[in-house]
Design a protein around this motif. Structure first.
Motif, short mmCIF file in Angstrom:
data_model
loop_
_atom_site.label_atom_id
_atom_site.label_comp_id
_atom_site.label_asym_id
_atom_site.label_seq_id
_atom_site.Cartn_x
_atom_site.Cartn_y
_atom_site.Cartn_z
N PHE A 92 0.85 -1.20 0.00
CA PHE A 92 0.00 0.00 0.00
C PHE A 92 0.88 1.24 0.00
CE2 PHE A 92 0.17 -1.64 4.43
CZ PHE A 92 0.89 -0.62 5.03
N HIS A 93 0.28 2.32 -0.47
CA HIS A 93 0.92 3.63 -0.32
C HIS A 93 0.35 4.24 0.95
CE1 HIS A 93 2.90 4.19 -4.27
NE2 HIS A 93 2.00 3.32 -4.67
N ILE A 94 1.22 4.83 1.74
CA ILE A 94 0.76 5.50 2.96
C ILE A 94 1.27 6.94 2.94
CG2 ILE A 94 2.70 4.60 4.35
CD1 ILE A 94 0.61 4.45 6.71
N TYR A 95 0.40 7.87 3.31
CA TYR A 95 0.72 9.29 3.25
C TYR A 95 0.72 9.89 4.65
CZ TYR A 95 -0.64 8.20 -1.53
OH TYR A 95 -0.74 7.61 -2.75
N ASP A 96 1.61 10.83 4.86
CA ASP A 96 1.87 11.41 6.18
C ASP A 96 1.16 12.77 6.29
OD1 ASP A 96 3.06 12.34 8.51
OD2 ASP A 96 4.92 12.91 7.49
N GLU A 97 0.03 12.77 6.96
CA GLU A 97 -0.77 14.00 7.04
C GLU A 97 0.00 15.16 7.67
OE1 GLU A 97 -4.42 13.71 9.31
OE2 GLU A 97 -5.09 15.66 8.59
N LYS A 98 0.76 14.84 8.71
CA LYS A 98 1.51 15.89 9.41
C LYS A 98 2.49 16.59 8.46
CE LYS A 98 3.38 15.73 14.03
NZ LYS A 98 4.09 14.79 14.92
N GLY A 99 3.24 15.78 7.71
CA GLY A 99 4.21 16.34 6.78
C GLY A 99 3.54 17.14 5.68
N LEU A 100 2.43 16.61 5.15
CA LEU A 100 1.69 17.30 4.09
C LEU A 100 1.24 18.68 4.54
CD1 LEU A 100 -0.77 14.50 2.85
CD2 LEU A 100 0.82 15.77 1.39
N ARG A 101 0.72 18.72 5.77
CA ARG A 101 0.19 19.99 6.30
C ARG A 101 1.31 21.00 6.55
NH1 ARG A 101 -5.04 20.35 7.89
NH2 ARG A 101 -6.24 18.42 7.89
N GLU A 156 -4.58 3.04 -0.75
CA GLU A 156 -3.88 4.24 -0.28
C GLU A 156 -4.38 4.51 1.14
OE1 GLU A 156 -5.14 6.80 -3.75
OE2 GLU A 156 -3.04 7.42 -3.63
N LEU A 157 -3.43 4.72 2.04
CA LEU A 157 -3.75 4.96 3.45
C LEU A 157 -3.24 6.33 3.86
CD1 LEU A 157 -2.53 1.54 4.98
CD2 LEU A 157 -4.79 2.08 4.05
N LEU A 158 -3.92 6.91 4.82
CA LEU A 158 -3.48 8.18 5.38
C LEU A 158 -3.09 7.97 6.84
CD1 LEU A 158 -3.20 11.29 4.92
CD2 LEU A 158 -5.53 11.50 5.83
N LEU A 159 -1.83 8.26 7.16
CA LEU A 159 -1.39 8.25 8.56
C LEU A 159 -1.75 9.61 9.13
CD1 LEU A 159 0.22 6.90 10.90
CD2 LEU A 159 2.26 8.03 9.96
N LYS A 160 -2.74 9.63 9.98
CA LYS A 160 -3.26 10.91 10.46
C LYS A 160 -2.35 11.49 11.54
CE LYS A 160 -7.85 10.41 10.75
NZ LYS A 160 -9.18 10.85 10.32
N GLU A 161 -2.61 12.74 11.83
CA GLU A 161 -1.75 13.44 12.80
C GLU A 161 -1.80 12.78 14.18
OE1 GLU A 161 -1.14 17.99 11.91
OE2 GLU A 161 -3.27 17.49 11.84
N ASP A 162 -2.94 12.16 14.51
CA ASP A 162 -3.05 11.51 15.83
C ASP A 162 -2.50 10.09 15.82
OD1 ASP A 162 -4.90 9.98 14.48
OD2 ASP A 162 -6.65 10.69 15.59
#
Ligand SMILES: *Cc1c(COP(=O)(O)O)cnc(C)c1O
Length: 423
Positions: A23-32, A387-393
């Motif tokens: 899977f692809h995982i995205y880093d919400e903290k970094g994106l923001r 696709e997964l989102l690693l959220k800030e929490d």
């Protein structure tokens, strides 16, 4: 700079209980944090706007996160326009930068109120015929031709690129647009991809600003916006120094003050259409080691393949790899890391020095947040990943499910005998 994965082995072992690899995982903290830095870097320009190049990561969850920072969408096709519109991104928040454009795409772009960026001189007439009129706001794409050399030697060859208009054509085009009643004008250029230097935008801006002054003198048209487009790159390799968007913004500011302000063009809005820089570093492809094969070389076979990330196969692009849980082990083994396609270019890494790998290890392939998942395809009957989102929490959200065989067979729904597979 040392490249670190934004997830640990322990996190992945938890995640795979619900979402199996790859899977692809995205880093919400970094994106923001990055979206905020981009906004601040250009805050000196009143009309500044970033239009995220949707093709880099066409996912509504990501587009909505960016939207919170005032980021619109740069669309290049019918379905990308549909996607942006569905995210509530429309009107002047969409830049439609396409080439070889079908009439239906222009019609939809006009319907959602997008700013259309014309790639060619002949498209003025094509657009007028297609819509029955010209929109009041139009942008034109410029191609300076020749060869580009920026301070540190990065080169590209706009003279060999299919995009944009020549200088003579673009000046003539503004005259025509003005005579046909167009009221708001923009200019756009994209001349070098993936630049890892803080000099690219200021270098491009200088050329476009000088041309804007010339256009004003020759045609009486005062541009409303200048679109520096994409091309701001990321440090795929550990030995590269990442771009500093603050320095880039200051560099553009300086040439703005030197060239546009004295020419009475200090109201020009600066637009950008970054894709790679907005999301690239904040995505990783996570894959599990299935096999090790030792013949003339040592091959690590993983459960992802080029359909999940095409860049290494088509451009020989470098993507850094972290063996999760072995971050501190010495890189004393040489491997080719391969997928399962019947194509010998299906390799994520060639002759890569990595820690000793065991079957069952998880590999994080870095910088897949742009032009990663999006370039995927279905060769060899392979299905696209989740696709997964690693959220800030620290929690994980599924933002696109993995394809199933029924997705692969769905376009055979014209055959009754395939109906059961398409379900
Ligand atoms: C691809 C593209 C972009 C984004 O390019 P990046 O290199 O990802 O920043 C922006 N504008 C246009 C017209 C493009 O084709």
């Amino acid at each position: 700079m040392e490249k670190k994965a934004f997830v640990t082995k322990e996190q992945i072992e938890e995640i795979v209980k619900t979402y199996p690899t790859p899977f692809h995982i995205y880093d919400e903290k970094g994106l923001r944090a990055n979206a905020k830095a981009v906004k601040e870097a250009f805050a000196w320009n009143k009309g500044y706007k970033e239009f995220f190049a949707v093709k880099a990561l066409p996912n509504p969850f990501i587009m909505n996160i960016l939207k919170e920072y005032g980021v619109g969408s740069d669309c290049s096709s019918y379905t990308e326009l549909m996607l942006a519109d569905k995210c509530g991104i429309n009107g002047n928040n969409i830049m439609f930068s396409s080439n070889d454009t079908p009439a239906a795409d222009f019609i939809l772009a006009d319907k959602v109120g997008a700013t259309i960026n014309l790639d060619d001189f002949s498209h003025i007439e094509f657009l007028e015929k297609t819509l029955g009129k010209l929109p009041e706001r139009l942008s034109l794409r410029y191609n300076p031709g020749g060869v580009v050399t920026i301070s540190n030697g990065i080169m590209d060859n706009p003279g060999d690129a299919k995009y944009g208009m020549t200088k003579e054509q673009i000046i003539e085009a503004y005259k025509i647009l003005k005579s046909k009643g167009v009221k708001e004008f923009g200019m756009h250029a994209f001349i070098v991809s993936n630049t890892v230097t803080n000099d690219y935008y200021p270098f491009l801006a200088k050329q476009l600003f000088e041309l804007a002054v010339e256009i004003k003198e020759k045609t009486g048209v005062s541009l409303n916006f200048i679109n520096l487009s994409g091309g701001v790159g990321i440090a795929y390799k550990p030995e590269q120094t990442p771009n500093d968007i603050k320095i880039i913004g200051e560099g553009v500011h300086k040439v703005f003050d030197e060239i546009l302000v004295p020419a009475g063009l200090g109201d020009v809005s600066i637009y950008t259409e970054m894709g790679r820089f907005m999301t690239g570093p904040y995505g990783m492809l996570v894959t599990k080691v299935l096999h090790e094969k030792k013949i003339y070389k040592d091959y690590i076979g993983v459960d992802a393949c080029a359909v999940n990330l095409m860049r290494p196969a088509i451009y020989g692009a470098y993507h850094h790899i972290t063996v999760l849980g072995k971050e501190d082990k010495p890189c004393d083994h040489k491997y080719d890391v391969t997928g399962s396609l019947c194509e010998n270019n299906d390799k994520f890494a060639v002759d890569r020095m990595l820690p000793e790998i065991e079957i069952g290890d998880y590999l994080a392939i870095h910088d897949t947040g742009a032009h990663g998942f999006a370039m995927g395809y279905n060769y060899n009957g392979k299905l696209k990943s989740a696709e997964l989102l690693l959220k800030e929490d620290g929690s994980v959200q599924l933002i696109r499910r993995a394809e199933k065989p029924s997705d692969y067979f769905s376009t055979f729904d014209c055959f009754p005998e395939f109906a059961d597979l398409a379900k």
